[in-house]
Design a protein around this motif. Structure first.
Motif, mmCIF file in Angstrom:
data_model
loop_
_atom_site.group_PDB
_atom_site.id
_atom_site.type_symbol
_atom_site.label_atom_id
_atom_site.label_comp_id
_atom_site.label_asym_id
_atom_site.label_seq_id
_atom_site.Cartn_x
_atom_site.Cartn_y
_atom_site.Cartn_z
ATOM 1 N N LEU A 62 25.701 12.400 32.507
ATOM 2 C CA LEU A 62 27.299 11.572 32.829
ATOM 3 C C LEU A 62 26.992 10.595 32.236
ATOM 4 N N LEU A 63 26.085 10.069 32.047
ATOM 5 C CA LEU A 63 25.985 8.045 31.180
ATOM 6 C C LEU A 63 26.189 8.503 30.137
ATOM 7 N N PHE A 64 26.411 9.335 28.987
ATOM 8 C CA PHE A 64 27.121 9.957 28.223
ATOM 9 C C PHE A 64 28.400 9.526 28.280
ATOM 10 N N LYS A 65 29.492 9.781 29.075
ATOM 11 C CA LYS A 65 30.952 9.908 29.880
ATOM 12 C C LYS A 65 31.283 8.272 29.758
ATOM 13 N N ILE A 66 30.534 8.164 30.657
ATOM 14 C CA ILE A 66 30.687 6.853 31.009
ATOM 15 C C ILE A 66 30.650 5.665 29.165
ATOM 16 N N ALA A 67 29.966 6.026 28.613
ATOM 17 C CA ALA A 67 29.347 5.464 27.794
ATOM 18 C C ALA A 67 28.771 3.999 28.028
ATOM 19 N N LEU A 100 19.080 8.836 18.157
ATOM 20 C CA LEU A 100 19.174 7.680 18.905
ATOM 21 C C LEU A 100 19.553 7.809 20.405
ATOM 22 N N MET A 101 20.724 8.776 20.642
ATOM 23 C CA MET A 101 20.422 9.760 22.102
ATOM 24 C C MET A 101 19.578 10.096 22.570
ATOM 25 N N PHE A 102 18.537 10.774 21.521
ATOM 26 C CA PHE A 102 18.019 11.528 21.989
ATOM 27 C C PHE A 102 15.995 10.745 22.250
ATOM 28 N N LEU A 103 16.203 9.392 21.855
ATOM 29 C CA LEU A 103 15.051 8.472 22.164
ATOM 30 C C LEU A 103 15.765 7.941 23.641
ATOM 31 N N GLY A 104 16.803 7.985 24.470
ATOM 32 C CA GLY A 104 17.381 6.970 25.449
ATOM 33 C C GLY A 104 16.587 8.234 26.416
ATOM 34 N N VAL A 105 17.009 10.257 25.919
ATOM 35 C CA VAL A 105 15.940 10.879 26.731
ATOM 36 C C VAL A 105 15.383 10.940 27.391
ATOM 37 N N PRO A 148 15.888 0.961 39.824
ATOM 38 C CA PRO A 148 15.500 -0.315 38.226
ATOM 39 C C PRO A 148 16.200 0.178 37.532
ATOM 40 N N MET A 149 15.713 1.515 36.921
ATOM 41 C CA MET A 149 16.269 2.107 36.130
ATOM 42 C C MET A 149 18.106 2.187 35.696
ATOM 43 N N LEU A 150 19.033 3.027 36.980
ATOM 44 C CA LEU A 150 20.089 2.272 37.016
ATOM 45 C C LEU A 150 20.562 0.451 36.923
ATOM 46 N N ALA A 151 19.815 -0.017 37.048
ATOM 47 C CA ALA A 151 20.026 -1.630 36.749
ATOM 48 C C ALA A 151 19.714 -1.828 35.368
ATOM 49 N N LEU A 152 18.604 -1.457 34.577
ATOM 50 C CA LEU A 152 18.196 -2.013 33.696
ATOM 51 C C LEU A 152 19.196 -1.545 32.453
ATOM 52 N N ILE A 153 19.372 -0.254 32.822
ATOM 53 C CA ILE A 153 20.185 0.474 31.473
ATOM 54 C C ILE A 153 21.609 -0.536 31.618
ATOM 55 N N ALA A 154 22.336 -0.260 33.387
ATOM 56 C CA ALA A 154 23.742 -1.659 33.140
ATOM 57 C C ALA A 154 22.989 -2.700 32.425
ATOM 58 N N ALA A 155 22.138 -3.301 32.302
ATOM 59 C CA ALA A 155 21.933 -4.608 32.138
ATOM 60 C C ALA A 155 21.890 -4.454 30.344
ATOM 61 N N ILE A 156 21.367 -3.944 29.754
ATOM 62 C CA ILE A 156 21.018 -3.131 28.573
ATOM 63 C C ILE A 156 23.068 -3.223 27.583
ATOM 64 N N THR A 157 24.127 -2.832 28.642
ATOM 65 C CA THR A 157 24.891 -2.475 28.565
ATOM 66 C C THR A 157 25.835 -3.559 28.547
ATOM 67 N N PRO A 172 21.897 3.976 26.027
ATOM 68 C CA PRO A 172 22.072 3.885 24.426
ATOM 69 C C PRO A 172 22.680 5.509 23.950
ATOM 70 N N PHE A 173 23.655 5.365 25.310
ATOM 71 C CA PHE A 173 24.621 7.052 24.951
ATOM 72 C C PHE A 173 25.966 6.719 24.503
ATOM 73 N N HIS A 174 26.069 5.274 23.984
ATOM 74 C CA HIS A 174 27.278 4.399 23.654
ATOM 75 C C HIS A 174 28.392 5.364 22.324
ATOM 76 N N PHE A 175 26.831 5.666 21.371
ATOM 77 C CA PHE A 175 27.418 5.819 19.753
ATOM 78 C C PHE A 175 28.740 6.634 19.352
ATOM 79 N N TRP A 176 28.861 7.387 20.423
ATOM 80 C CA TRP A 176 30.228 7.965 19.673
ATOM 81 C C TRP A 176 30.946 6.821 20.351
#
Lengths: 495, 624
Positions: free
Chosen positions: A217-222, B608-613, A283-292, A225-229
């Motif tokens: 799901l994080l990939f879909k919302i970009a 990089l995605m895989f590292l994230g996983v 904490p994980m959601l907050a961290l990903i939000a911050a980095i994003t 680190p699942f945003h590269f596409w």
């Protein structure tokens, strides 16, 4: 299955049957009049939106043996998705003619993808989440490559497909692990199982499954680190498809994400609110939000192309909305997504207007020089969009960020709100750069060559006015949107 | 009734609106008469209100138009009040205002921004009415600031000349200093009384009385600082002589008859507060008297026809302020009234002279008195009215100025010998510079081609002169010594006992004035003296108004510029800009680093995605 079941996913049904029927109808539409297919798709999207609007209520209904759920959030998202899709169709008509893309299958594919989104926002079962994500993604892969034989478009489609397939693999594997650990894929049952059996909460299999579903799901919302596409696909895809992906896809995926998060709320059994985030996830959601937020905004600063800048902007705003998810305030998140969607759409109106001219589609900053004076209406709309994306009153973006950061602070994540505000300030640098170029730069080519190419286009103007009005009205009358969102009372994302 | 009370304000606003929207497309005459009729209508409405007020024996008319600020304890409404005091001010503002509007039609003829001039002038009248009709300090302050704005706009009306624009700016900045005092005074009033309404504040003062003495001293001092700005008193009077850069009718209306008297009006309005603060009162009387003397002596050596009148105005305002300081508010207001008549008359007469000098194409400065002379024969009507105004200013009976000035001197004589001496000397100076001006401008032989070819101004300009001359001749009658009409009229507001005429004093000052006029005739018959005297040290000292501007430049302004330079160079550019730029640079550097991750290769993205996983799975399974 009975009629009541059908009612819970009525917008989805309208869109799916409409999309399939339109595929057949399109066969009878002569090549010269493919815009007729577009108008038919417009009608279907509007009908689905109206049906959702008619069904909005504070009640929560389950259908198809608990696989889908109809509640105020879902209907709100339906309305938002259908309006956005209808506006994208209006923008497509002229753009596709100018770019030589006027092929009938575009509109059925758009409707099918939209039906997938509608299903995603109604999902109450992990399998339906997966199914809906695939249903919305596969037409998007095709649509990204719709501008063939343009190489960037082909490349975008391939990249999107490869990375998307990769992410889908994680998603479905995660669902399998969760089923293996808990014996169910229904989010409501999962929640009950976690409450009944505290030992389950520390099950490695279940937690690994949760991590993998989140990846999908994080990939879909970009989210990073699942945003590269996202930057590559957004830039290469036809601009209309980019507009659709940046607004509708994001909203649908966010609601699906929130439903999954709500399903795991029982990880912290003390929580009893309609939507809450387990302490394990927060904490994980907050961290990903911050980095994003940081990566999205900072990288946008270095872009030389408006379309690509908007791609990073969409990443950054996914970060803001994700901060809202971490805070556990679904209303703030959906409100923010609506505000973001209309502002972004308003910006894309300008991009599509520029793309609808003869000659190469050029979205470098320099290509926009002096546009604000050549086409004042477009300039004003771009200004509104940029102000809203920064979060300046009285636009929707300001109210959206206000609700969002208020929720984030209320959930003791003040540091996250501080990062959000600081990155918002940073974002002014690249959003205002667009306006600076638009209004204060002299065009690089002779001005007399341009005006004819930017001729008025009635459907585009309608889309422009609607999105601009939405940006302003949501900003000035936020309570009307909130009333629609909550249906008058708080609703449970998962039951 | 509601509409009637605000109609004096609404008429000029309406006129302003019409001229602002359509003035560009209307003929000059139409624009001028629209504006003039707006003020005439305001005058008529004021008269109606005045009559109603006298029928109700001074029972004030009140109107609360709408709530304005409601914030916690602070409640301010758009409230207006017509009582004997504001009624008198309204008549002066609209009456003299109407005459000056009409005069301006002739004076401003052919100006490229004719419509804009009347828009400003209408706005000024409306603003001045807001000031005098307010029923609380904040609405008064709205008018106070609006008239300041109009003053600024009209001083710099011919802004093509940098000197005029600079004069406008100076007036604005200097007034702002006074306004700070006024605002602080208002805040202290709110802190003390919890309201800004006149009625409530003054009622509380009467109840709480002496217990307020300390805070009243501070409040009145702050309010007086505001008054020194608007009413051009030491130390803030320096803007008024420069304000002569505006068109002459503006000088007559704003910088002589009405706006500059706002400070005197405000002190009379708040006299209840001032009476609680004897220290401030004494200070006010002294400042007024010193201002009168400094400005009066400076007028003795001016060569510009309008500058003489400007310093004279400062000096006469000093008389009014001194009277207010002595607690003789009726005398202050009486002098305000007569001064409005005769000073407007003198300014309009000067305008008529300038108009004539300007029209007779020559190469001299049309405002320089050294280039005039002999205009009495060429402009007999202007001459006649100017002499009437001049003699009133000099304080000769039975003209209006005699009675009002006499009342001020009488109050000083009774209470404060120092103030009396200062004002007495100023009275002699006054007659001297009036005589000097009349002799230099109108008598003798023409000293330039302009003066030789000057002609009488058109009827539209001389007609207002006639009306003002009549008012100057008869104006004294409204407050004859020993408790005249004005005294009784203001009784409900000011509660002041009338003083009988002191015949000896009146006689002495009449003789002093006559002597000074005769001296002026002897000295200035030969214009050579006027040319030489400005070159002496004393001449330069007086011409530059005791070098006060230069002192301000050397002290206040230099210190301020130094501070500004430090702020802009060190703090702004050195610190804030540098910090902002550093943040921007580091953000760009970070952006370039992050961009590198976006390689364009799907294999890298997948890695990089895989590292994230892995991070996510490890977190959820292990760390949690």
């Amino acid at each position: 299955m009975n009629v009541a079941d059908l009612e819970t996913v009525l917008p989805f049904l309208l869109l799916a049957t409409g999309g399939v029927a339109l595929l057949l109808v399109d066969l009878a539409v002569p090549q010269a009049r493919k815009s007729l297919t577009g108008w038919l798709a417009f009608v279907v999207a509007l009908a689905a939106g109206v049906s959702a609007l008619a069904l909005v209520s504070g009640k929560t209904m389950k259908g198809f043996a608990g696989m889908v759920q109809a509640d105020a959030f879902a209907y709100f998202a339906d309305v938002l998705l259908c309006v956005v899709a209808a506006l994208v169709i209006l923008l497509s008509l002229r753009y596709h003619t100018a770019r030589g893309l006027m092929r009938g299958e575009f509109y059925p594919l758009l409707l099918l993808s939209l039906s997938g989104m509608s299903l995603a926002v109604h999902a109450a079962d992990l399998l339906v989440v997966f199914l809906a994500i695939e249903l919305l993604s596969i037409p998007l892969y095709v649509l990204s490559g719709f501008a063939r034989p343009r190489l960037e478009s082909e490349e975008a489609a391939l990249k999107y497909f490869l990375t998307g397939a990769f992410a889908s693999g994680f998603l479905v594997y995660g669902v399998a692990l969760i089923y293996g650990a808990s014996g169910t894929t229904a989010l409501g049952d999962l929640r009950a199982a976690l409450l009944d059996n505290p030992a389950l909460t520390s099950d490695a299999l279940l937690m690994a499954g949760l991590a993998l579903v989140m990846v999908g799901l994080l990939f879909k919302i970009a989210a990073v680190p699942f945003h590269f596409w996202a930057p590559d696909v957004y830039e290469g895809a036809p601009t209309t498809v980019t507009a659709f992906m940046a607004t509708a896809t994001k909203a649908a995926a966010f609601l699906a994400l929130m439903r999954v998060v709500a399903g795991f709320a029982a990880l912290s059994p003390s929580l009893a609110q309609p939507f809450e985030v387990a302490d394990a996830l927060r904490p994980m959601l907050a961290l990903i939000a911050a980095i994003t937020m940081i990566v999205g905004n900072v990288t946008a600063l270095a872009q030389q192309n408006v379309k690509r800048m908007l791609a990073y902007s969409s990443i950054a705003h996914a970060g803001y909305a994700l901060a809202g998810v971490a805070s556990g305030d679904a209303t703030a998140v959906l409100f923010y997504l609506a505000a973001y969607a209309f502002a972004t759409l308003a910006a894309f109106v300008v991009l599509i207007a520029v793309g609808s001219t003869e000659g190469n589609e050029d979205h470098r900053y320099e290509a926009y020089a002096g546009l604000g004076r050549r086409a004042p209406l477009l300039g004003v709309i771009m200004a509104l969009a940029m102000f809203s994306l920064i979060g300046i009153p009285p636009t929707a973006g300001f109210v959206g960020k206000y609700f969002l950061f208020r929720a984030v602070v209320a959930s003791d994540l003040t540091w996250l709100a501080v990062i959000g505000v600081l990155t918002s300030a940073l974002s002014a640098a690249f959003y205002l750069r667009v306006l600076m170029v638009l209004f204060m730069r002299e065009p690089e080519t002779a001005p007399e060559a341009e005006p004819a190419a930017l001729a008025a286009d009635a459907p585009r103007m309608v889309a422009a006015y609607v999105s601009a009005a939405a940006v302003l009205l949501i900003g000035v009358f936020p309570s009307a949107v909130l009333a629609l969102l909550t249906g008058g009372e708080l609703v449970a994302l998962v039951r | 009734m509601t509409l009637l009370i605000v109609s004096p304000i609404l008429f000029p606003l309406l006129g302003m609106l019409i001229n602002a929207l359509f003035g560009q497309r209307m003929r000059e005459r139409v624009v001028g008469w629209v504006a003039s009729f707006a003020v005439i209508a305001a005058f008529a409405a004021s008269v109606v209100l005045f009559v109603q007020l006298s029928q109700s024996h001074g029972e004030p008319l009140r109107l609360t138009l709408a709530p304005w600020i409601t914030a916690g304890a602070l409640n301010v409404a758009w409230g207006f009040l017509v009582d004997p005091l504001s009624a008198v001010m309204m008549l002066i503002v609209t009456g003299v205002g109407a005459l000056i509007h009409i005069y301006s039609i002739g004076y401003m003829h052919g100006d490229p921004r004719f419509a804009r001039y009347f828009v400003y002038l209408n706005l000024f009248v409306a603003a001045m009415l807001v000031l005098v009709m307010a029923d609380n300090f904040l609405v008064l302050f709205v008018g106070w600031e609006l008239v300041g704005l109009c003053s600024y706009l009209l001083i710099g009306f011919w802004f093509q000349d940098v000197k005029n624009a600079a004069a406008g700016r100076k007036a604005f900045v200097v007034n702002r200093i006074g306004d700070v005092g006024f605002v602080l005074g208002m805040l202290l009033i709110f802190a003390t009384f919890g309201t800004l309404d006149f009625e409530t504040v003054f009622a509380q003062v009467k109840v709480r009385g002496e217990s307020l003495a300390a805070v009243a001293s501070l409040i009145t001092l702050l309010l007086f600082i505001g008054a020194t700005g608007k009413s051009a008193q030491i130390p803030l009077f320096v803007w008024l002589p420069d304000a002569m850069a505006g068109p002459t009718p503006v000088s007559a209306l704003i910088h002589a008859a009405t706006m500059v008297t706002a400070g005197v009006y405000m002190m009379s309005r708040a006299h209840v507060l001032f009476e609680l603060a004897p220290t401030t009162q004494a200070l006010i009387a002294l400042v007024g008297a010193i201002t009168a003397l400094v400005a009066g002596s400076s007028a003795l050596r001016q060569v510009d026809i309008k500058k003489v009148l400007a310093y004279s105005t400062v000096s006469q305002l000093g008389f009014m302020v001194a009277a207010a300081g002595l607690g003789a508010y009726v005398a202050a207001l009486f002098h305000l009234l007569t001064h409005a008549f005769f000073k407007a008359l003198l300014f309009l007469g000067a305008g008529s002279v300038i108009h004539a000098m300007h029209a007779a194409h020559g190469d001299v400065d049309p405002q320089d008195m050294r280039a005039m002379g002999g205009l009495a024969k060429r402009m007999p009507f202007t001459f006649l009215t100017f002499v009437i105004g001049g003699l009133a200013l000099a304080g000769l009976p039975p003209l209006a100025g005699f009675f009002s000035k006499d009342e001020v001197l009488l109050a000083a004589f009774a209470d404060n010998p120092l103030v009396f001496v200062l004002l007495g000397i100023t009275a002699a100076f006054t007659a001297l510079y009036v005589g000097r001006q009349i002799v230099l401008v109108f008598l003798g032989e023409p000293r330039s081609a302009n003066a030789a070819h000057a002609h009488e101004s058109p009827a539209i300009m001389t007609m207002p002169l006639a009306v003002l001359a009549l008012l100057t001749l008869a104006g004294g009658a409204i407050n004859l010594p020993g408790g005249g009409w004005l005294h009784h009229w203001l009784e409900p507001v000011l509660h002041e006992a009338a003083k009988p005429l002191n015949v000896g004093l009146a006689l002495v000052f009449t003789l002093i004035a006559l002597g000074a006029l005769a001296l002026a005739w002897v000295w200035y018959r030969d214009a050579q003296r006027a040319r030489l005297e400005v070159e002496s040290a004393l001449g330069r000292f007086l011409l530059s108004a005791w070098h006060i501007d230069a002192v301000y430049h050397a002290t206040v302004l230099r210190a301020f510029y130094t501070l500004s330079t430090i702020c802009s160079q060190l703090i702004d550019i050195g610190l804030i800009d540098a910090a902002v730029n550093a943040v921007g640079r580091s953000a760009r550097a970070a952006a370039d680093q992050l961009r590198a991750a976006q390689s364009g290769f799907v294999r890298n993205y997948g890695l990089l995605m895989f590292l994230g996983v892995i991070v996510l799975v490890v977190y959820f399974v292990v760390v949690r």
